[in-house]
Design a protein around this motif. Structure first.
Motif, PDB file in Angstrom:
ATOM      1  N   HIS A  19       0.739  -1.180   0.119  1.00 51.13           N
ATOM      2  CA  HIS A  19      -0.072   0.108  -0.089  1.00 51.13           C
ATOM      3  C   HIS A  19       0.867   1.105   0.132  1.00 51.13           C
ATOM      4  O   HIS A  19       0.305   2.415  -0.638  1.00 51.13           O
ATOM      5  N   ILE A  20       2.124   1.004   0.664  1.00 50.97           N
ATOM      6  CA  ILE A  20       3.162   2.200   0.416  1.00 50.97           C
ATOM      7  C   ILE A  20       3.287   2.656  -0.703  1.00 50.97           C
ATOM      8  O   ILE A  20       3.177   3.873  -1.293  1.00 50.97           O
ATOM      9  N   GLU A  26      -1.889  17.240  -4.515  1.00 55.78           N
ATOM     10  CA  GLU A  26      -3.093  17.304  -3.759  1.00 55.78           C
ATOM     11  C   GLU A  26      -4.216  16.696  -3.957  1.00 55.78           C
ATOM     12  O   GLU A  26      -4.965  16.363  -2.871  1.00 55.78           O
ATOM     13  N   ALA A  27      -4.303  15.810  -5.123  1.00 51.48           N
ATOM     14  CA  ALA A  27      -5.280  14.923  -5.122  1.00 51.48           C
ATOM     15  C   ALA A  27      -5.557  13.729  -4.278  1.00 51.48           C
ATOM     16  O   ALA A  27      -6.327  13.384  -3.763  1.00 51.48           O
ATOM     17  N   LEU A  30       2.242   6.033  -2.770  1.00 47.00           N
ATOM     18  CA  LEU A  30       3.423   6.953  -3.606  1.00 47.00           C
ATOM     19  C   LEU A  30       3.212   7.185  -4.882  1.00 47.00           C
ATOM     20  O   LEU A  30       3.370   8.399  -5.480  1.00 47.00           O
ATOM     21  N   ARG A  31       2.555   6.339  -5.660  1.00 46.14           N
ATOM     22  CA  ARG A  31       2.357   6.468  -7.125  1.00 46.14           C
ATOM     23  C   ARG A  31       1.233   7.598  -6.925  1.00 46.14           C
ATOM     24  O   ARG A  31       1.163   8.244  -7.939  1.00 46.14           O
ATOM     25  N   ALA A  32       0.161   7.464  -6.125  1.00 45.65           N
ATOM     26  CA  ALA A  32      -0.795   8.381  -6.050  1.00 45.65           C
ATOM     27  C   ALA A  32      -0.456   9.868  -6.037  1.00 45.65           C
ATOM     28  O   ALA A  32      -0.702  10.790  -6.564  1.00 45.65           O
ATOM     29  N   LEU A  33       0.574  10.094  -4.978  1.00 41.72           N
ATOM     30  CA  LEU A  33       1.218  11.369  -4.630  1.00 41.72           C
ATOM     31  C   LEU A  33       1.987  11.654  -5.696  1.00 41.72           C
ATOM     32  O   LEU A  33       2.099  13.055  -5.878  1.00 41.72           O
ATOM     33  N   GLY A  61      -7.230  11.096   0.810  1.00 37.98           N
ATOM     34  CA  GLY A  61      -7.025  10.572   2.275  1.00 37.98           C
ATOM     35  C   GLY A  61      -5.860   9.813   2.287  1.00 37.98           C
ATOM     36  O   GLY A  61      -5.645   9.317   3.179  1.00 37.98           O
ATOM     37  N   VAL A  62      -4.897   9.970   1.184  1.00 39.76           N
ATOM     38  CA  VAL A  62      -3.652   9.485   1.310  1.00 39.76           C
ATOM     39  C   VAL A  62      -2.887  10.060   2.225  1.00 39.76           C
ATOM     40  O   VAL A  62      -2.638  11.331   2.248  1.00 39.76           O
ATOM     41  N   PRO A  63      -2.472   9.513   3.350  1.00 42.22           N
ATOM     42  CA  PRO A  63      -1.370   9.927   4.271  1.00 42.22           C
ATOM     43  C   PRO A  63      -0.003  10.469   3.611  1.00 42.22           C
ATOM     44  O   PRO A  63       1.021   9.844   3.906  1.00 42.22           O
TER      45      PRO A  63
END
Lengths: 416, 310, 291
Positions: free
Chosen positions: B176-177, B189-190, B181-184, B195-197
């Motif tokens: 999940h890490i 911002e998105a 990371l890929r999301a950020l 809710g991604v920490p």
């Protein structure tokens, strides 16, 4: 640009010289391989290139006489660019890829220091090349430093005594933060403490420093009467330029001491009259008596001219040729190329070379020191041949080689 | 499962190689190649997965080397302790860098990491205990038990480290890490909005990346029997650590591995045959070429080829 | 190091002269990065390239400042071409190429560095001119002429560019293109052409700045690394987009460095620019005058 042209001319010159010699015949097929890295570019390059000419001259001379133990001598020299980070890799390559039999150290302390642990661990003899106290911590028992000095006191005695005799009571120390300068400066610091001189300024500078005006300004403000400088060629030139820009004050009696590079011909020509008055160390000045050295210079100058390298060749080349001579004597006497046997021979015997007799002490440094303290006088700008005359560098120490008296204070000597 | 079998096979092969009579120089050069694998893999955890370009690799490598040195000099600690100490200190440094990433994005983050290199280098230069600008000569232990020489032992340790680094990168990527990371990386911002920490993930990535970089630097003093600041904090580490994942491909852990093996081997070859100067040119040219022509690296090219040949 | 007001005064004067020189070498980056948002980490490398160009011409007896001026058209073209390459490959592709853009310039910087080593070797190179080597003597104060010359040229350069960018149409267009491209297009100017011109201008300035660099001190190929710190420190401290701020920020850096050099020693000097940069980024990333 310069480099490629120089290489082409150098190759052409070397071919001409080689073609002039009769083709040698060797009793055995497999060569004796000698390898080293030599700083041919970078701060030490000016000296390194000249030294290499002398070493190659020795190799050619030896091969012309039938080689060593009937075998041809094969010589490999890489360029470490005066960078200590390069030498461990190069010497590993020499041992494991090129598979050399014998090693010579790079010119100068800074490229040599990193390989001391390596050669000790691999049990190899290392012929030192103008290093300073680089074996003090490692204590390798097969190290033989080829340079006319031993320790800091021996090095700086002439300088300090001259300053004291001229009335100086305070001293400033300026040293580059690298192996050579720190080894020398630490010894000098201990020596002047022993003499109870007043140290009014003491500054180490990073070896990458290019602008010395702030340091010279501070030296001037400290009103020191003696200024001992331990520096490498690019800094030495920078410091001399800064001294002429900023000035050190009229109270200075003597200035110099351990400025490496002021003996390199290109730097001497470049600085010209700015050198006047500086009291510095040297290894050879014209007029000194050394057997066979005049013939060496004659032959060296021809080669150096063809390769567009330092034509005078005073500082390093005779001593590098002597490295070869010592190896030759040891190999012939022991009839082997085993590191241990050669080391024993070198430790126990006095050898005759073109720079005079050479004896080593237990630590591998010169037992019979002959380091010169000389003052530059009457130097003109942009003139190479003037340095062949003995009156451009007046030797004031040791007494055996003395050729004149010191002119002090420094500002007066600058105008000489 | 297959992954772990492959790892075991690599370690066994390396052990066999080290015990054989192969030329010593292979291990000397091989050490550098393996170190490159660790550096590239570690860099990619932050650079490839999270999109934060760390130009300050030399700061972590140098910190690792000097931490190992201090531990060695003061406690006479064995190599494994040196490596752990280096990882701990560089990991903490990474954590701190992660903290500054809150305020600094993009090029500002990268420039801040470069600043770190020079500041640490200057601190070391002024620290006489570790030799200052002069550096220190070191005596390494005579044997490299259980192998024939210390260099061989270092090589073997490096193999283990490379395998560990890849295993860690793979774990992060698939967990999940990695997803976070890929999301950020795609949009910080998105990611925060959904809710991604982000801060916690960035700190983890920075710390892990830093720790691995430091661990890779730890054996350096023993490897060369010499240490000095200018080569320990050399910016060439930064270009190489950047180039290898870009060439190999930043999206998958196999990218840095390919990039490092390829580039570092070419570099070693060039050093031995031509000159050590030209090997930096090789890095620069390949980096620029891939960045322009194949920004997804070799992995990206492979994927495109697979997709087009279906 | 003993403290005295004389030394402090000298340090400040020295710092102001040095600072103006830093302004000249940073102003190209102010344009490229501050106005155009191009992550131009290769700027110092191009600067050093300029110095070597001046050195080369110096081998034929050309005065350094004249050599710098002669090189400006070539550097302009080089800069325009470099920007074009960057634009076609990265800016067009959008944001995901951020890493690639940075990496591209980093790679270019190293390529330039290595090519310089291959061509000229690692040795230090200096320039020769009548005004290098002497100094102005006022009482006990000594101000090297080379610093005065660099100061003069740098001041001229900085003021000229600042005025150009705020008073002429092209200049204002350059300032506008970073802020609002769409509006600029509506006014009939092509943003890409403007940016290309601006980048070329920034690079051309580097030729003259490189001349000053080699006047002030000897150069060697790896010098671009520490100048990354100095130039980015100046640009960030000034605040992105502020031309006049560049001079102020550079003077602050120059004086700080000079004081540290004088009272803490030469071994701490390399960290000043980078340290100041980190402080600015931590405390006020907008800089002093940023938009």
């Amino acid at each position: 640009m310069d480099k490629t042209r120089r290489k082409v001319v150098g190759a052409a010159g070397a071919t001409v010289v080689a073609a002039a010699m009769p083709a040698p015949v060797f009793a055995q097929a497999n060569p004796i391989k000698i390898g080293m890295s030599m700083p041919q570019t970078g701060g030490l390059g000016g000296g390194g290139q000249a030294a290499l000419v002398a070493l190659r001259m020795w190799v050619d001379d030896v091969n012309g006489r039938g080689g060593l133990l009937g075998r041809r001598v094969e010589f490999t020299a890489y360029d470490d660019q005066s960078n200590p980070a390069n030498t461990p890799g190069i010497y590993s390559k020499l041992l494991d890829v090129d598979k050399v039999d014998l090693l010579i150290a790079p010119y100068a302390t800074v490229p040599t220091a990193p390989i001391m642990p390596l050669v000790k661990q691999r049990g190899k003899l290392l012929m030192g090349n103008f290093s300073f106290q680089v074996n003090a911590d490692v204590k390798h028992d097969m190290w033989f430093n080829n340079a006319p000095w031993n320790d800091s006191e021996g090095w700086s005695k002439g300088f300090v005594e001259a300053g004291v005799a001229a009335g100086a009571k305070s001293i400033a120390v300026v040293a580059s933060d690298q192996d050579f300068a720190q080894n020398l400066a630490d010894g000098v610091r201990a020596y002047i403490a022993k003499l109870k001189l007043n140290k009014v300024y003491d500054q180490n500078y990073p070896p990458t420093t290019k602008d010395f005006s702030t340091i010279i300004r501070a030296v001037r403000a400290s009103k020191a009467e003696m200024v001992f400088i331990a520096s490498y060629p690019p800094d030495s030139a920078g410091i001399v330029n800064a001294i002429h820009e900023i000035g050190v004050g009229d109270q200075v009696r003597v200035l110099g001491g351990g400025m490496v590079g002021l003996g390199f011909t290109p730097i001497m020509i470049n600085l010209g009259s700015k050198l006047n008055g500086i009291l510095n160390f040297n290894t050879y000045v014209p007029g000194m008596k050394m057997p066979g050295v005049d013939d060496f210079f004659r032959r060296y100058s021809e080669r150096a001219k063809a390769q567009k390298v330092d034509e005078l060749g005073f500082y390093l080349p005779p001593f590098n040729y002597a490295i070869g001579q010592m190896l030759e004597q040891a190999i012939k006497a022991t009839n082997s190329i085993e590191d241990r046997r050669l080391a024993d021979y070198l430790r126990k015997n006095e050898m005759q070379t073109i720079v005079g007799p050479v004896r080593f002490d237990a630590g591998g440094e010169r037992a019979n020191q002959r380091i010169i303290t000389a003052q530059f006088r009457g130097v003109k700008d942009k003139d190479q041949e003037q340095f062949r005359s003995p009156d451009r560098q007046i030797v004031i120490f040791p007494p055996a080689d003395k050729s004149g008296d010191l002119i002090a204070p420094y500002e007066k000597a600058q105008k000489s | 499962m297959r992954f772990w079998i492959a790892c075991l096979a690599v370690v066994l092969a390396a052990t066999g190689l080290v015990m054989s009579g192969v030329n010593e120089y292979l291990f000397f050069a091989g050490f550098v190649v393996l170190q490159a694998v660790v550096l590239a893999t570690a860099w990619n955890i932050l650079g490839g997965y999270a999109g934060y370009v760390n130009f300050g690799v030399p700061a972590f490598v140098g910190a690792g080397a000097y931490s190992a040195l201090v531990v060695h000099m003061s406690l006479e600690a064995p190599l494994i302790v040196q490596i752990l100490a280096a990882a701990l200190i560089s990991g903490t440094l990474g954590f701190l860098v992660g903290v500054i990433s809150v305020r600094l994005r993009g090029i500002f983050f990268s420039i801040a990491t470069v600043a770190l290199v020079f500041i640490l280098e200057t601190v070391v230069i002024n620290w006489r205990y570790v030799g200052g600008a002069t550096g220190l000569q070191l005596t390494r232990p005579g044997e490299g038990w259980p192998f024939d020489s210390y260099t061989r032992m270092l090589f073997w340790v490096m193999v283990i480290m490379a395998v560990a680094a890849i295993a860690i990168a793979r774990y992060i990527q698939d967990s999940h890490i990695g997803r976070g990371l890929r999301a950020l990386r795609d949009s910080e911002e998105a990611a925060e909005c959904t809710g991604v920490p982000t801060l916690r993930l960035k700190l983890i990535a920075c710390a892990v990346s830093g720790a691995l970089l430091g661990a890779a630097g730890a054996p350096m003093p023993m490897y060369l029997s010499y240490i000095e600041p200018y080569s320990s904090f050399n910016l060439v580490y930064a270009v190489s650590a950047l180039a290898m994942p870009i060439i190999g491909g930043m999206s998958h852990w196999v990218g840095p591995l390919i990039g490092a093996l390829l580039l570092a081997s070419i570099q070693q070859l060039v050093t031995v045959t031509i000159s050590s100067e030209l090997n930096v040119l090789v890095v620069g040219v390949l980096l620029v070429f891939f960045v322009i022509a194949a920004p997804d690296g070799i992995v990206g090219l492979y994927r495109k080829w697979k997709a087009s040949s279906k | 190091m003993a403290f005295s007001f004389d030394l402090l005064l000298e340090a400040i004067i020295f710092g102001l002269l040095l600072g103006c020189f830093y302004a000249a070498v940073s102003i190209g980056l102010s344009i490229a990065f501050g106005l155009l948002d191009v992550p131009h980490v290769a700027h110092p490398a191009v600067l050093i390239l300029g110095s070597y160009g001046v050195y080369l011409l110096g081998q034929y007896g050309v005065d350094p400042i004249l050599a710098g001026l002669m090189l400006t058209p070539f550097f302009f073209l080089f800069g325009a071409a470099l920007y074009r390459m960057y634009y076609e490959t990265f800016e067009k592709r959008g944001n995901s190429a951020a890493v690639s853009g940075l990496a591209f310039f980093f790679g270019i910087a190293f390529i330039i560095e290595v090519l310089l080593v291959v061509a000229f070797g690692v040795d230090q190179r200096s320039a020769e001119a009548a005004y290098i080597g002497g100094s102005l003597k006022i009482d006990d104060l000594r101000i090297p002429y080379r610093l005065l010359v660099a100061f003069g040229v740098a001041l001229f350069l900085t003021i000229t560019l600042t005025v150009y960018l705020s008073k002429t149409f092209t200049g204002r267009a350059i300032k506008a293109v970073g802020q609002d491209e769409a509006a600029l297009r509506l006014m009939g100017a092509d943003p890409v052409r403007i940016k290309q011109f601006a980048f070329g201008l920034a690079t051309a300035v580097n030729a003259l700045a490189g001349a000053m660099l080699i006047i002030v001190a000897p150069v060697e190929p790896t010098m671009d690394r520490i100048y990354i710190g100095r130039t980015f420190c100046v640009v960030v401290l000034a605040g992105l987009g502020s031309m006049s701020g560049t001079l102020a920020a550079a003077l602050i850096l120059g004086v700080t460095e000079s004081i540290v050099l004088m009272f803490f020693g030469a071994s701490w000097a390399p960290a000043v620019a980078f340290g100041l940069l980190l402080v600015v980024l931590a405390v006020r990333p907008k800089g002093l005058f940023g938009r």
